[in-house]
Design a protein around this motif. Structure first.
Motif, short mmCIF file in Angstrom:
data_model
loop_
_atom_site.label_atom_id
_atom_site.label_comp_id
_atom_site.label_asym_id
_atom_site.label_seq_id
_atom_site.Cartn_x
_atom_site.Cartn_y
_atom_site.Cartn_z
N PRO A 14 0.80 -1.23 0.00
CA PRO A 14 0.00 0.00 0.00
C PRO A 14 0.84 1.28 0.00
O PRO A 14 0.35 2.34 -0.37
N SER A 15 2.11 1.18 0.36
CA SER A 15 2.99 2.35 0.37
C SER A 15 3.76 2.52 -0.93
O SER A 15 4.51 3.49 -1.09
N SER A 16 3.58 1.60 -1.87
CA SER A 16 4.33 1.64 -3.13
C SER A 16 3.80 2.75 -4.03
O SER A 16 2.61 2.80 -4.32
N ARG A 17 4.68 3.64 -4.45
CA ARG A 17 4.28 4.72 -5.35
C ARG A 17 3.99 4.20 -6.75
O ARG A 17 3.10 4.70 -7.43
N SER A 18 4.72 3.17 -7.18
CA SER A 18 4.54 2.64 -8.53
C SER A 18 3.41 1.61 -8.61
O SER A 18 2.92 1.32 -9.69
N GLY A 19 3.05 1.04 -7.45
CA GLY A 19 2.07 -0.03 -7.44
C GLY A 19 2.66 -1.39 -7.79
O GLY A 19 1.96 -2.38 -7.84
N LEU A 20 3.98 -1.42 -8.03
CA LEU A 20 4.64 -2.67 -8.39
C LEU A 20 5.34 -3.33 -7.21
O LEU A 20 5.76 -4.48 -7.30
N GLY A 21 5.49 -2.61 -6.12
CA GLY A 21 6.20 -3.13 -4.96
C GLY A 21 5.38 -4.12 -4.16
O GLY A 21 4.15 -4.03 -4.09
N VAL A 22 6.06 -5.08 -3.58
CA VAL A 22 5.45 -6.09 -2.72
C VAL A 22 6.19 -6.04 -1.39
O VAL A 22 7.42 -6.08 -1.35
N ARG A 40 8.84 -9.15 -11.41
CA ARG A 40 9.64 -9.20 -12.65
C ARG A 40 8.70 -8.98 -13.83
O ARG A 40 7.51 -9.27 -13.75
N ASP A 41 9.26 -8.50 -14.91
CA ASP A 41 8.48 -8.34 -16.14
C ASP A 41 7.87 -9.68 -16.52
O ASP A 41 8.52 -10.71 -16.47
N GLY A 42 6.61 -9.64 -16.89
CA GLY A 42 5.93 -10.87 -17.27
C GLY A 42 5.35 -11.62 -16.08
O GLY A 42 4.73 -12.66 -16.25
N ALA A 68 6.80 -13.38 -13.76
CA ALA A 68 7.48 -14.62 -13.37
C ALA A 68 8.47 -14.34 -12.25
O ALA A 68 9.64 -14.10 -12.49
N GLY A 69 8.01 -14.33 -11.02
CA GLY A 69 8.89 -14.13 -9.88
C GLY A 69 9.07 -12.68 -9.50
O GLY A 69 8.32 -11.80 -9.93
N TYR A 70 10.10 -12.45 -8.69
CA TYR A 70 10.34 -11.13 -8.10
C TYR A 70 11.81 -10.78 -8.14
O TYR A 70 12.67 -11.65 -8.15
N TRP A 71 12.07 -9.49 -8.12
CA TRP A 71 13.41 -8.96 -7.87
C TRP A 71 13.42 -8.50 -6.43
O TRP A 71 12.47 -7.86 -5.96
N GLY A 72 14.49 -8.80 -5.70
CA GLY A 72 14.65 -8.25 -4.36
C GLY A 72 15.06 -6.80 -4.45
O GLY A 72 15.96 -6.45 -5.22
N ALA A 73 14.40 -5.92 -3.72
CA ALA A 73 14.69 -4.50 -3.79
C ALA A 73 15.39 -3.98 -2.54
O ALA A 73 16.34 -3.22 -2.63
N ASN A 74 14.91 -4.41 -1.37
CA ASN A 74 15.48 -3.89 -0.12
C ASN A 74 14.98 -4.74 1.04
O ASN A 74 14.03 -5.50 0.90
N GLY A 75 15.59 -4.57 2.18
CA GLY A 75 15.15 -5.27 3.38
C GLY A 75 15.76 -4.64 4.61
O GLY A 75 16.86 -4.08 4.54
N TRP A 76 15.03 -4.71 5.73
CA TRP A 76 15.49 -4.10 6.97
C TRP A 76 14.77 -4.75 8.15
O TRP A 76 13.74 -5.37 7.98
N PRO A 77 15.32 -4.58 9.35
CA PRO A 77 14.60 -5.05 10.54
C PRO A 77 13.27 -4.30 10.64
O PRO A 77 13.21 -3.08 10.45
N SER A 78 12.21 -5.04 10.89
CA SER A 78 10.87 -4.46 10.91
C SER A 78 10.69 -3.46 12.04
O SER A 78 11.22 -3.65 13.14
N ASN A 79 9.89 -2.43 11.76
CA ASN A 79 9.51 -1.49 12.82
C ASN A 79 8.37 -2.11 13.62
O ASN A 79 7.87 -3.20 13.30
N SER A 80 7.94 -1.44 14.65
CA SER A 80 6.92 -2.01 15.54
C SER A 80 5.60 -2.26 14.81
O SER A 80 4.93 -3.26 15.08
N SER A 81 5.23 -1.41 13.87
CA SER A 81 3.98 -1.63 13.11
C SER A 81 4.04 -2.92 12.31
O SER A 81 3.09 -3.71 12.32
#
Length: 82
Positions: free
Chosen positions: A28-36, A56-58, A60-73
């Motif tokens: 829901p926070s994705s500006r492009s609407g493509l983020g998961v 990924r285009d088509g 078929a799967g995903y590209w990893g974009a980023n990751g971090w320790p989760s916040n409290s929410s």
């Protein structure tokens, strides 16, 4: 991911593979609407991680974009499974 948040690819994959992971597709926070957003437990770190993926285009799967320790929410979302 490592330079900014000190999360390795293996740790991100572990969180994504968590049977109790919560997936927001699209993020829901994705500006492009493509983020998961995936919120999952990383056993090796003993913490919940938030991992951002992009379809990924088509669709078929995903590209990893980023990751971090989760916040409290995000930790609460994971605990509640929502």
């Amino acid at each position: 991911m490592w330079e900014r948040h000190k999360v390795t690819l293996a740790e991100a994959n572990e969180a994504i593979a968590d049977a109790g992971a919560v997936w927001f597709d699209p993020d829901p926070s994705s500006r492009s609407g493509l983020g998961v957003r995936v919120i999952g437990y990383c056993r090796s770190r003993r913490t919940v991680l938030t991992v951002m993926l992009v379809h990924r285009d088509g669709g078929a799967g995903y590209w990893g974009a980023n990751g971090w320790p989760s916040n409290s929410s995000d930790r609460h979302r994971h605990e509640r499974g929502e």
